[in-house]
Design a protein around this motif. Sequence first.
Motif, PDB file in Angstrom:
ATOM      1  N   GLU A 197       1.094  -1.130  -0.189  1.00 55.04           N
ATOM      2  CA  GLU A 197      -0.198  -0.232   0.642  1.00 55.04           C
ATOM      3  C   GLU A 197       0.765   1.457  -0.117  1.00 55.04           C
ATOM      4  OE1 GLU A 197      -4.073  -1.379   2.321  1.00 55.04           O
ATOM      5  OE2 GLU A 197      -2.307  -0.806   3.331  1.00 55.04           O
ATOM      6  N   THR A 198       0.755   2.023  -0.906  1.00 60.26           N
ATOM      7  CA  THR A 198       0.662   3.163  -0.510  1.00 60.26           C
ATOM      8  C   THR A 198       0.350   4.658  -1.076  1.00 60.26           C
ATOM      9  OG1 THR A 198       3.379   2.353  -1.846  1.00 60.26           O
ATOM     10  CG2 THR A 198       3.328   4.369  -1.958  1.00 60.26           C
ATOM     11  N   PHE A 199       0.389   5.749  -0.231  1.00 61.15           N
ATOM     12  CA  PHE A 199      -0.495   6.900  -0.444  1.00 61.15           C
ATOM     13  C   PHE A 199      -0.373   7.318  -1.991  1.00 61.15           C
ATOM     14  CE2 PHE A 199      -1.401  11.440  -0.009  1.00 61.15           C
ATOM     15  CZ  PHE A 199      -3.005  10.800   0.370  1.00 61.15           C
ATOM     16  N   LEU A 200      -0.500   7.561  -2.896  1.00 52.93           N
ATOM     17  CA  LEU A 200      -0.231   9.247  -4.239  1.00 52.93           C
ATOM     18  C   LEU A 200      -1.178  10.610  -4.043  1.00 52.93           C
ATOM     19  CD1 LEU A 200       0.349   6.083  -4.896  1.00 52.93           C
ATOM     20  CD2 LEU A 200       1.210   7.002  -7.045  1.00 52.93           C
ATOM     21  N   ALA A 201      -0.196  11.657  -3.530  1.00 51.43           N
ATOM     22  CA  ALA A 201      -1.409  12.820  -3.017  1.00 51.43           C
ATOM     23  C   ALA A 201      -1.717  13.068  -5.071  1.00 51.43           C
ATOM     24  CB  ALA A 201      -0.434  13.854  -2.786  1.00 51.43           C
ATOM     25  N   VAL A 202      -2.882  12.375  -5.520  1.00 50.25           N
ATOM     26  CA  VAL A 202      -3.278  12.616  -6.933  1.00 50.25           C
ATOM     27  C   VAL A 202      -4.332  12.155  -6.973  1.00 50.25           C
ATOM     28  CG1 VAL A 202      -1.087  13.266  -8.117  1.00 50.25           C
ATOM     29  CG2 VAL A 202      -1.880  10.589  -7.989  1.00 50.25           C
ATOM     30  N   PRO A 203      -5.401  12.277  -7.434  1.00 53.01           N
ATOM     31  CA  PRO A 203      -6.643  11.564  -7.957  1.00 53.01           C
ATOM     32  C   PRO A 203      -6.936  10.256  -8.419  1.00 53.01           C
ATOM     33  CG  PRO A 203      -6.471  13.942  -8.966  1.00 53.01           C
ATOM     34  CD  PRO A 203      -5.105  13.173  -8.949  1.00 53.01           C
ATOM     35  N   PRO A 204      -7.430   9.460  -8.260  1.00 50.13           N
ATOM     36  CA  PRO A 204      -7.170   8.026  -8.805  1.00 50.13           C
ATOM     37  C   PRO A 204      -7.352   8.163 -10.140  1.00 50.13           C
ATOM     38  CG  PRO A 204      -8.975   8.168  -6.629  1.00 50.13           C
ATOM     39  CD  PRO A 204      -8.517   9.788  -7.290  1.00 50.13           C
ATOM     40  N   GLU A 205      -8.361   8.709 -11.115  1.00 49.54           N
ATOM     41  CA  GLU A 205      -8.110   9.205 -12.698  1.00 49.54           C
ATOM     42  C   GLU A 205      -6.566   8.703 -12.408  1.00 49.54           C
ATOM     43  OE1 GLU A 205     -12.081   9.664 -10.253  1.00 49.54           O
ATOM     44  OE2 GLU A 205     -10.863  11.026 -10.031  1.00 49.54           O
ATOM     45  N   ALA A 206      -5.791   9.455 -12.019  1.00 47.53           N
ATOM     46  CA  ALA A 206      -4.477   9.733 -12.906  1.00 47.53           C
ATOM     47  C   ALA A 206      -3.806   8.816 -12.402  1.00 47.53           C
ATOM     48  CB  ALA A 206      -3.479  10.701 -11.820  1.00 47.53           C
ATOM     49  N   VAL A 207      -3.690   7.549 -11.604  1.00 49.11           N
ATOM     50  CA  VAL A 207      -3.331   6.844 -11.007  1.00 49.11           C
ATOM     51  C   VAL A 207      -3.918   5.543 -11.645  1.00 49.11           C
ATOM     52  CG1 VAL A 207      -2.586   4.926  -9.682  1.00 49.11           C
ATOM     53  CG2 VAL A 207      -3.023   7.290  -8.966  1.00 49.11           C
ATOM     54  N   ALA A 208      -5.184   5.246 -12.170  1.00 54.29           N
ATOM     55  CA  ALA A 208      -6.187   4.676 -13.703  1.00 54.29           C
ATOM     56  C   ALA A 208      -5.448   4.313 -14.182  1.00 54.29           C
ATOM     57  CB  ALA A 208      -7.050   4.783 -13.764  1.00 54.29           C
ATOM     58  N   ALA A 209      -5.000   5.861 -14.845  1.00 53.10           N
ATOM     59  CA  ALA A 209      -5.043   6.498 -16.373  1.00 53.10           C
ATOM     60  C   ALA A 209      -3.123   5.945 -16.263  1.00 53.10           C
ATOM     61  CB  ALA A 209      -4.862   7.863 -16.648  1.00 53.10           C
ATOM     62  N   ALA A 210      -2.569   6.280 -15.337  1.00 51.31           N
ATOM     63  CA  ALA A 210      -0.998   4.795 -15.324  1.00 51.31           C
ATOM     64  C   ALA A 210      -1.195   3.795 -15.905  1.00 51.31           C
ATOM     65  CB  ALA A 210       0.240   5.322 -14.499  1.00 51.31           C
ATOM     66  N   PHE A 211      -1.902   2.666 -15.003  1.00 53.67           N
ATOM     67  CA  PHE A 211      -2.144   1.672 -15.336  1.00 53.67           C
ATOM     68  C   PHE A 211      -3.263   1.272 -16.561  1.00 53.67           C
ATOM     69  CE2 PHE A 211      -1.428   1.261 -11.011  1.00 53.67           C
ATOM     70  CZ  PHE A 211      -0.182   1.154 -10.376  1.00 53.67           C
ATOM     71  N   ALA A 212      -3.354   2.206 -16.711  1.00 51.37           N
ATOM     72  CA  ALA A 212      -4.167   1.579 -18.139  1.00 51.37           C
ATOM     73  C   ALA A 212      -3.730   1.074 -19.248  1.00 51.37           C
ATOM     74  CB  ALA A 212      -5.157   2.765 -18.752  1.00 51.37           C
ATOM     75  N   PRO A 213      -2.947   1.711 -20.465  1.00 53.04           N
ATOM     76  CA  PRO A 213      -2.107   0.781 -21.390  1.00 53.04           C
ATOM     77  C   PRO A 213      -1.776  -0.221 -20.726  1.00 53.04           C
ATOM     78  CG  PRO A 213      -0.854   2.699 -20.528  1.00 53.04           C
ATOM     79  CD  PRO A 213      -2.271   3.102 -20.107  1.00 53.04           C
ATOM     80  N   PRO A 214      -1.694  -1.344 -21.692  1.00 53.86           N
ATOM     81  CA  PRO A 214      -1.055  -2.402 -21.940  1.00 53.86           C
ATOM     82  C   PRO A 214       0.316  -1.876 -21.955  1.00 53.86           C
ATOM     83  CG  PRO A 214      -3.203  -2.823 -23.191  1.00 53.86           C
ATOM     84  CD  PRO A 214      -2.786  -0.985 -22.874  1.00 53.86           C
ATOM     85  N   GLU A 215       0.656  -0.972 -21.985  1.00 51.87           N
ATOM     86  CA  GLU A 215       2.458  -1.033 -22.687  1.00 51.87           C
ATOM     87  C   GLU A 215       2.801  -0.755 -21.374  1.00 51.87           C
ATOM     88  OE1 GLU A 215       0.372   1.175 -24.526  1.00 51.87           O
ATOM     89  OE2 GLU A 215      -0.311  -0.366 -25.689  1.00 51.87           O
ATOM     90  N   ALA A 216       2.145   0.197 -20.276  1.00 47.23           N
ATOM     91  CA  ALA A 216       2.822  -0.084 -19.029  1.00 47.23           C
ATOM     92  C   ALA A 216       2.918  -1.248 -18.171  1.00 47.23           C
ATOM     93  CB  ALA A 216       1.271   0.688 -18.781  1.00 47.23           C
ATOM     94  N   TRP A 217       1.701  -2.351 -18.612  1.00 52.19           N
ATOM     95  CA  TRP A 217       2.527  -3.325 -18.070  1.00 52.19           C
ATOM     96  C   TRP A 217       3.187  -4.223 -18.381  1.00 52.19           C
ATOM     97  CZ3 TRP A 217      -3.298  -5.717 -20.055  1.00 52.19           C
ATOM     98  CH2 TRP A 217      -4.298  -4.888 -19.642  1.00 52.19           C
TER      99      TRP A 217
END
Length: 129
Positions: free
Chosen positions: A12-32
């Motif tokens: 678990e890690t706290f990020l001071a950004v909205p969930p939508e911003a974090v979700a966008a970082a994980f969304a593209p399969p290239e990121a995986w």
Amino acid sequence: MPAVPSVDVVDETFLAVPPEAVAAAFAPPEAWTRLWPDLILDVYLDRGSQGLRWTVGGALVGTMEVWLEPVLDGTLLHYFLRADLPGEASPRRVRREVRRRQLAAKGVSLGLKMTLERGREPGVPPALP
């Protein structure tokens, strides 16, 4: 009774950004591929701004989840990896793999924190995307 996976990692890690911003970082399969190059991931549940769940193949076999929980002015990033090494694995190999995956999980979350928070000063509200 189902067997317990040999590799069970929770972070678990706290990020001071909205969930939508974090979700966008994980969304593209290239990121995986960049974040987990030795794993073959297949989404079985896309929860949008709440995260993703994958089945895992390749170097491990099991499931993985990124759950994004809105907390205060940011996101609590929960990471779960529950998998096994394919084939027979010695207890020593399992311990080494668990430790390696724990460190990698923290590397992913802290890397996102550094990138997404962009040097934000403590106490300053997060920048909205």
